[in-house]
Design an enzyme around this catalytic site. Structure first.
Site: not given
Length: 338
Positions: A98, A163, A305-307
């Site tokens: 990230y 997340e 996921g991860e937004g």
């Protein structure tokens, strides 16, 4: 904003007097929408999304200019039980990805014009295996809730939470089962891609956690403490902070929705400032959204996921807001009304 609580009792007290949408802004946005140069209802769901957004930001002719994507990373003791297709060290490695700009979420944030923050939550200290005891102590849960609360930027006019945490679909399944009832098998899915015996083992872990903590599962905060993880708690804290600041939220997939469901269980209506960005391919996500009364904006078969799914929906909401605020009315355009 510094978290206004230092205990779980203090966190619960946040829900005693939650802000509501601005009635004047809702009225103004509704009136304006009815005067725009289009047939009534012709923009479909975009119209309702824009009016919803206007009410929460308190502006009948709003703009969406400062979306924030807040990512939270935590590690889970249950990961040692083989519930994921990936080892626990991937959490740390993905955080580095990230920060280097190499993940899908980075690319989607660029497209959406969103700022992105990453909060690491004691990655060197996994939560306890919840089949052996509560995942977190009260102090650990308070710290994670506060970290999420304080990660939200005061100037944000839209929030997406995401997340990273190997094992967190297992925690999310346990939370959903505890809050909504049903068997572990109804709520446990493939997550990172487990199947066969590995999926059976994952389901067994969820069932063992539910049995271990059965006497405490009537309290949604205890559900989060006993079965959750730091990143799920941080997401819940961030969503609660957004409500207090009247910042609209787009929910992501199964894990995010399970974390948000804790707030809904504390107080129905606590998620009125949130919409569901998408329905994920994680099998139990539609059931969670149904329990929350949320209709997803998108259905793209995503399960990262991860937004990520919620971020894709940002530009849908931005389009809705742009039409409400930027279109001419019949009077402004000199167009005869039908």
């Amino acid at each position: 904003m510094k978290a206004p609580f230092t205990s779980l009792a203090g966190f619960r007290a946040v829900f005693d007097a939650l802000p509501q949408p601005d009635a004047a802004a809702l009225e103004a946005a509704t009136a304006r929408n009815g005067q725009l140069t289009k047939p009534k209802g012709a923009l479909g769901r975009l119209e309702g999304l824009a009016i919803w957004y206007a009410g929460w930001v308190g502006d009948g002719r709003p703009a969406l200019e400062r979306p924030q994507v807040a990512i939270f990373a935590g590690n889970h003791g249950i990961a040692a039980r083989g519930v994921s297709a990936f080892p626990p060290e991937v959490t740390v490695q993905m955080v580095a990805n990230y920060r280097a700009g190499g993940a899908a979420v980075n690319q989607l944030c660029k497209v959406a014009g969103a700022s992105m923050t990453v909060t690491e939550l004691d990655l060197d200290r996994p939560t306890l295996d919840f089949t052996q005891g509560p995942a977190m102590t009260e102090d650990e849960l308070v710290a994670a809730l506060a970290a999420g609360w304080e990660a939200v930027e005061d100037e944000a006019d839209l929030l997406v939470v995401g997340e990273m945490g190997i094992g967190n679909t297992t925690a999310a399944a346990a939370i959903a089962a505890a809050l909504f009832g049903g068997s572990a098998g109804e709520w446990t899915g493939r997550g990172s891609g487990v199947e066969g015996a590995a999926l059976e083992g994952k389901t067994l872990v969820v069932a063992q956690g539910l049995e271990r903590h059965a006497e405490a599962l009537s309290d949604p905060v205890e559900v989060l403490r006993r079965l959750g993880g730091r990143e799920l708690a941080a997401m819940a804290g961030a969503i609660a902070r957004a409500r207090v600041g009247r910042i609209p939220v787009i929910l992501d997939g199964f894990i995010c929705s399970a974390a948000a469901a804790v707030l809904h269980a504390i107080r129905p209506g606590a998620l009125d400032h949130a919409v569901a960005g998408h329905v994920s391919a994680e099998g139990a996500h539609p059931a969670v959204l149904a329990r929350l009364g949320k209709e997803p904006i998108l259905e793209l078969g995503m399960r990262l996921g991860e937004g990520t799914g919620a971020i894709v929906a940002i530009n849908i909401l931005r389009s809705a807001v742009a039409c409400l605020s930027g279109m001419a009315t019949f009077a402004e355009a000199g167009v005869a009304e039908g």
